[in-house]
Design a protein around this motif. Structure first.
Motif, PDB file in Angstrom:
ATOM      1  N   GLN A  39       0.447  -1.019   0.025  1.00 53.85           N
ATOM      2  CA  GLN A  39      -0.319   0.100   0.338  1.00 53.85           C
ATOM      3  C   GLN A  39       0.758   1.002  -0.147  1.00 53.85           C
ATOM      4  N   HIS A  40       1.701   1.116   0.576  1.00 49.81           N
ATOM      5  CA  HIS A  40       3.087   2.343   0.442  1.00 49.81           C
ATOM      6  C   HIS A  40       3.668   1.882  -1.165  1.00 49.81           C
ATOM      7  N   ALA A  41       3.924   1.607  -1.713  1.00 49.41           N
ATOM      8  CA  ALA A  41       4.007   1.617  -2.959  1.00 49.41           C
ATOM      9  C   ALA A  41       3.002   1.929  -3.598  1.00 49.41           C
ATOM     10  N   ASP A  73      11.155  11.312  -8.788  1.00 51.39           N
ATOM     11  CA  ASP A  73      11.485  10.783  -7.576  1.00 51.39           C
ATOM     12  C   ASP A  73      10.262   9.750  -7.400  1.00 51.39           C
ATOM     13  N   GLU A  74       9.022   9.941  -6.955  1.00 49.88           N
ATOM     14  CA  GLU A  74       7.990   8.955  -6.075  1.00 49.88           C
ATOM     15  C   GLU A  74       8.184   7.764  -6.856  1.00 49.88           C
ATOM     16  N   ALA A  75       8.326   7.990  -8.468  1.00 52.59           N
ATOM     17  CA  ALA A  75       8.039   6.986  -9.098  1.00 52.59           C
ATOM     18  C   ALA A  75       9.484   5.227  -8.985  1.00 52.59           C
ATOM     19  N   ILE A 109      -4.715  10.337   0.928  1.00 52.79           N
ATOM     20  CA  ILE A 109      -4.650  11.843   0.378  1.00 52.79           C
ATOM     21  C   ILE A 109      -4.988  12.184  -0.907  1.00 52.79           C
ATOM     22  N   PHE A 110      -4.481  10.995  -1.892  1.00 50.72           N
ATOM     23  CA  PHE A 110      -4.229  10.873  -3.071  1.00 50.72           C
ATOM     24  C   PHE A 110      -5.632  11.234  -3.723  1.00 50.72           C
ATOM     25  N   ASN A 111      -6.804  11.108  -3.069  1.00 55.06           N
ATOM     26  CA  ASN A 111      -7.925  10.854  -3.454  1.00 55.06           C
ATOM     27  C   ASN A 111      -8.873  12.540  -3.513  1.00 55.06           C
ATOM     28  N   LEU A 126       2.101  19.787   3.539  1.00 55.47           N
ATOM     29  CA  LEU A 126       1.664  19.313   4.040  1.00 55.47           C
ATOM     30  C   LEU A 126       2.043  17.384   4.203  1.00 55.47           C
ATOM     31  N   VAL A 127       1.462  17.147   2.611  1.00 50.92           N
ATOM     32  CA  VAL A 127       0.865  15.961   2.257  1.00 50.92           C
ATOM     33  C   VAL A 127       2.407  15.037   2.414  1.00 50.92           C
ATOM     34  N   ASP A 128       3.414  15.833   2.021  1.00 53.94           N
ATOM     35  CA  ASP A 128       5.351  14.987   2.218  1.00 53.94           C
ATOM     36  C   ASP A 128       6.056  15.320   3.484  1.00 53.94           C
ATOM     37  N   ALA A 130       3.737  14.709   5.635  1.00 55.73           N
ATOM     38  CA  ALA A 130       3.134  14.693   6.924  1.00 55.73           C
ATOM     39  C   ALA A 130       4.195  12.514   6.374  1.00 55.73           C
ATOM     40  N   ALA A 131       4.957  13.192   5.399  1.00 54.85           N
ATOM     41  CA  ALA A 131       5.702  11.354   4.414  1.00 54.85           C
ATOM     42  C   ALA A 131       6.391  11.541   5.505  1.00 54.85           C
ATOM     43  N   ILE A 132       6.609  12.722   5.552  1.00 55.42           N
ATOM     44  CA  ILE A 132       8.182  12.900   6.200  1.00 55.42           C
ATOM     45  C   ILE A 132       8.085  11.729   7.642  1.00 55.42           C
ATOM     46  N   MET A 133       7.300  12.285   8.489  1.00 59.14           N
ATOM     47  CA  MET A 133       6.761  12.307   9.879  1.00 59.14           C
ATOM     48  C   MET A 133       6.991  10.674  10.032  1.00 59.14           C
ATOM     49  N   ASN A 134       6.054  10.233   8.880  1.00 53.52           N
ATOM     50  CA  ASN A 134       5.226   8.772   9.196  1.00 53.52           C
ATOM     51  C   ASN A 134       6.799   7.323   8.962  1.00 53.52           C
ATOM     52  N   GLN A 135       7.748   8.247   7.821  1.00 56.79           N
ATOM     53  CA  GLN A 135       8.237   7.277   6.791  1.00 56.79           C
ATOM     54  C   GLN A 135       9.769   7.285   7.640  1.00 56.79           C
ATOM     55  N   VAL A 136      10.310   8.049   8.273  1.00 62.98           N
ATOM     56  CA  VAL A 136      11.465   8.584   8.601  1.00 62.98           C
ATOM     57  C   VAL A 136      12.410   7.491  10.092  1.00 62.98           C
ATOM     58  N   LEU A 194      -3.517  15.346   8.067  1.00 69.00           N
ATOM     59  CA  LEU A 194      -3.985  14.549   9.008  1.00 69.00           C
ATOM     60  C   LEU A 194      -4.585  12.805   9.464  1.00 69.00           C
ATOM     61  N   MET A 195      -5.646  12.997   8.194  1.00 68.22           N
ATOM     62  CA  MET A 195      -6.101  11.440   8.370  1.00 68.22           C
ATOM     63  C   MET A 195      -5.060  10.997   7.470  1.00 68.22           C
ATOM     64  N   MET A 196      -4.006  11.118   7.044  1.00 66.78           N
ATOM     65  CA  MET A 196      -3.383  10.586   6.588  1.00 66.78           C
ATOM     66  C   MET A 196      -2.902   9.675   7.586  1.00 66.78           C
ATOM     67  N   HIS A 206      -4.839  -1.927  13.533  1.00 69.72           N
ATOM     68  CA  HIS A 206      -3.050  -3.117  13.364  1.00 69.72           C
ATOM     69  C   HIS A 206      -2.175  -2.829  13.929  1.00 69.72           C
ATOM     70  N   SER A 207      -2.017  -1.693  14.528  1.00 70.82           N
ATOM     71  CA  SER A 207      -1.159  -0.568  16.039  1.00 70.82           C
ATOM     72  C   SER A 207      -0.778  -1.645  16.656  1.00 70.82           C
ATOM     73  N   THR A 208      -1.068  -1.673  17.348  1.00 73.27           N
ATOM     74  CA  THR A 208      -1.103  -3.388  18.343  1.00 73.27           C
ATOM     75  C   THR A 208       0.755  -4.016  18.205  1.00 73.27           C
TER      76      THR A 208
HETATM   77  N1  3HC Z   1      -5.187   6.098   3.108  1.00 70.49           N
HETATM   78  C1  3HC Z   1      -5.355   4.582   3.618  1.00 70.49           C
HETATM   79  N2  3HC Z   1      -6.157   3.424   3.739  1.00 70.49           N
HETATM   80  C2  3HC Z   1      -5.323   3.785   5.296  1.00 70.49           C
HETATM   81  C3  3HC Z   1      -4.725   5.472   5.706  1.00 70.49           C
HETATM   82  C4  3HC Z   1      -4.752   5.872   5.004  1.00 70.49           C
HETATM   83  N3  3HC Z   1      -3.864   7.321   5.009  1.00 70.49           N
HETATM   84  N4  3HC Z   1      -4.731   5.140   7.116  1.00 70.49           N
HETATM   85  C5  3HC Z   1      -4.754   3.785   7.388  1.00 70.49           C
HETATM   86  N5  3HC Z   1      -5.492   2.683   6.573  1.00 70.49           N
HETATM   87  C6  3HC Z   1      -6.244   1.732   5.776  1.00 70.49           C
HETATM   88  C7  3HC Z   1      -5.170   0.452   6.635  1.00 70.49           C
HETATM   89  O1  3HC Z   1      -4.860   0.423   5.633  1.00 70.49           O
HETATM   90  C8  3HC Z   1      -6.004  -0.124   7.643  1.00 70.49           C
HETATM   91  O2  3HC Z   1      -6.446  -0.841   5.892  1.00 70.49           O
HETATM   92  P1  3HC Z   1      -6.434  -2.693   5.722  1.00 70.49           P
HETATM   93  O3  3HC Z   1      -6.311  -3.448   6.599  1.00 70.49           O
HETATM   94  O4  3HC Z   1      -7.228  -2.817   4.716  1.00 70.49           O
HETATM   95  O5  3HC Z   1      -4.817  -2.263   5.212  1.00 70.49           O
HETATM   96  C9  3HC Z   1      -6.962   0.487   7.894  1.00 70.49           C
HETATM   97  O6  3HC Z   1      -7.188   1.478   7.356  1.00 70.49           O
HETATM   98  C10 3HC Z   1      -6.844   0.459   9.370  1.00 70.49           C
HETATM   99  O7  3HC Z   1      -5.355   1.720   9.987  1.00 70.49           O
HETATM  100  P2  3HC Z   1      -4.833   0.781  10.751  1.00 70.49           P
HETATM  101  O8  3HC Z   1      -4.565   2.091  10.901  1.00 70.49           O
HETATM  102  O9  3HC Z   1      -4.919  -0.343  11.609  1.00 70.49           O
HETATM  103  O10 3HC Z   1      -3.236   0.109  10.017  1.00 70.49           O
HETATM  104  P3  3HC Z   1      -1.361   0.208   9.748  1.00 70.49           P
HETATM  105  O11 3HC Z   1      -0.789   0.233  11.228  1.00 70.49           O
HETATM  106  O12 3HC Z   1      -1.474   0.163   8.342  1.00 70.49           O
HETATM  107  O13 3HC Z   1      -1.260   1.887   9.620  1.00 70.49           O
HETATM  108  C11 3HC Z   1      -0.096   3.782   8.203  1.00 70.49           C
HETATM  109  C12 3HC Z   1      -1.276   2.859   8.427  1.00 70.49           C
HETATM  110  C13 3HC Z   1      -0.359   4.255   9.514  1.00 70.49           C
HETATM  111  C14 3HC Z   1      -0.325   4.155   6.871  1.00 70.49           C
HETATM  112  C15 3HC Z   1       0.308   2.896   7.704  1.00 70.49           C
HETATM  113  O14 3HC Z   1       0.144   1.503   6.727  1.00 70.49           O
HETATM  114  C16 3HC Z   1       2.214   3.195   7.605  1.00 70.49           C
HETATM  115  O15 3HC Z   1       2.589   3.771   8.099  1.00 70.49           O
HETATM  116  N6  3HC Z   1       2.427   2.810   6.009  1.00 70.49           N
HETATM  117  C17 3HC Z   1       3.847   2.991   5.836  1.00 70.49           C
HETATM  118  C18 3HC Z   1       3.460   4.536   5.332  1.00 70.49           C
HETATM  119  C19 3HC Z   1       2.182   4.677   4.065  1.00 70.49           C
HETATM  120  O16 3HC Z   1       2.011   4.423   3.221  1.00 70.49           O
HETATM  121  N7  3HC Z   1       2.044   5.856   3.650  1.00 70.49           N
HETATM  122  C20 3HC Z   1       1.489   6.675   3.132  1.00 70.49           C
HETATM  123  C21 3HC Z   1       2.202   7.735   2.793  1.00 70.49           C
HETATM  124  S1  3HC Z   1       2.847   7.975   1.181  1.00 70.49           S
HETATM  125  C22 3HC Z   1       3.297   8.906   0.587  1.00 70.49           C
HETATM  126  O17 3HC Z   1       2.866   9.691   1.159  1.00 70.49           O
HETATM  127  C23 3HC Z   1       4.264   9.117  -0.099  1.00 70.49           C
HETATM  128  C24 3HC Z   1       4.939  10.649  -0.865  1.00 70.49           C
HETATM  129  O18 3HC Z   1       6.440  10.869  -1.159  1.00 70.49           O
HETATM  130  C25 3HC Z   1       4.133  12.430  -0.713  1.00 70.49           C
END
Ligand code: 3HC
Length: 311
Positions: A39-41, A73-75, A109-111, A126-128, A130-136, A194-196, A206-208
């Protein structure tokens, strides 16, 4: 699964060892990794669409070159992550099919649409951001190929965020109309950003387990809070207002208090009913169909090379 094997695996995780593709791993660990990395890819690849829309409409040649570099880069980020997912035994075709038929997600976010140039700045900021916050933190994730992909990806993300912030800074400090556009972009992208980070911790299914396996290093709410704390001063510097009347620095907590996003909108968007879901999936399906002949040619050439019939 064998409890002794599970216990040995967990002690490897607890000792911060990296799990490599050929190591034994619980089936649930493998499945969660395929889900999260896949899903990240998909997010990286679908994430190219909103910005690509503005490459030919950039206000200057310099901005066009910057945006082109970022989208390219994103590709590459998508490629690293699909390769990491393949080490878990899922083929590129399988995982792509699951995106195209809606069985796998990409970041919510991409919708949302990018309506004008200020949105391109807001996306980078904002989107990148947030992505940095989550990816670091994910650079320290337990699965080796994912951790190494994250280290490479994070090297490029700060450029992505800085170029967006610089673009919106130019508009926030520009004419009154440009400032209005920058404020409007912030208004529309604030809550979707914020929803990202995913649903609030109490609703995160899935968190636990993902934290126990160090597939996730922080909870959704922790990273969301960090993002708010970092972004509010940036908005203030731009002279823009975060669209949240409840936003307030809380000295006791040492964090900003803020309003949660509308979670019904979030669950609506991730179940396919966001403003752009149909367009985004149609674009990806079209690209897959249009590229069929290229894939067929490459596979035929590879086959010839393999059978030694090509000089
Ligand atoms: N968008 C879509 N689905 C989301 C979501 C979001 N922002 N946040 C949560 N969900 C989905 C989860 O996938 C899960 O559904 P699933 O079981 O069908 O996969 C459900 O909602 C419950 O959420 P959880 O918190 O339990 O799920 P996770 O533990 O997987 O946490 C996450 C969600 C924080 C996004 C985690 O998967 C994660 O850290 N993923 C890796 C980072 C990532 O994917 N980032 C996305 C942005 S990358 C980006 O923006 C590119 C940049 O270059 C711009």
């Amino acid at each position: 699964e064998d409890p002794a094997k599970l216990a040995a695996f967990q002690s490897r995780i607890d000792a911060d060892e990296k799990i490599e593709p050929k190591d034994w791993m619980p089936e649930g660990y493998r499945k969660t990794l395929i889900r999260q990395i896949g899903q990240h890819a998909h997010s990286e690849i679908v994430g190219q669409l909103p910005e690509a829309n503005w490459i030919t409409r950039a206000p200057t040649l310099e901005r066009k070159a910057i945006l082109l570099a970022k989208v390219q880069d994103e590709a590459g980020h998508g490629l690293y992550l699909y390769c990491a997912a393949e080490t878990l035994g899922v083929s590129r075709d399988e995982i792509t099919e699951m995106l195209l038929d809606g069985r796998m997600k990409y970041s919510s976010i991409f919708n949302y649409p990018t309506l004008n140039w200020a949105d391109v700045g807001a996306v980078g900021w904002l989107v990148d951001g947030a992505a940095i916050m989550n990816q670091v933190p994910l650079q320290r994730t337990s699965y080796g190929p994912y951790s190494r992909a994250m280290i490479r990806i994070c090297k490029e993300e700060s450029f992505h965020q800085r170029q967006g912030y610089d673009a919106i800074r130019k508009m926030a400090g520009g004419t009154p109309d440009q400032k209005r556009m920058a404020q409007d972009a912030l208004n529309r992208f604030w809550y979707p950003s914020l929803m990202m980070f995913g649903p609030s911790d109490k609703d995160s299914v899935h968190s636990t387990q993902s934290m126990k396996w160090k597939i996730k290093m922080n909870t959704n709410d922790e990273l969301r809070q960090k993002f708010v704390d970092q972004t509010v001063p940036q908005a203030e510097y731009l002279g823009l207002t975060i669209p949240d009347p409840k936003l307030n620095w809380n000295d006791d907590r040492g964090h900003y208090d803020f309003s949660e996003p509308d979670w019904s909108e979030f669950f609506d968007v991730i179940s396919g009913n966001g403003p752009c879901n149909t367009d985004r999936l149609a674009a990806r399906n079209q690209a897959w169909d249009d590229g069929k002949w290229v894939r067929a040619g490459l596979m035929a050439h590879a086959e010839k090379k393999r059978s030694g019939t090509v000089a």
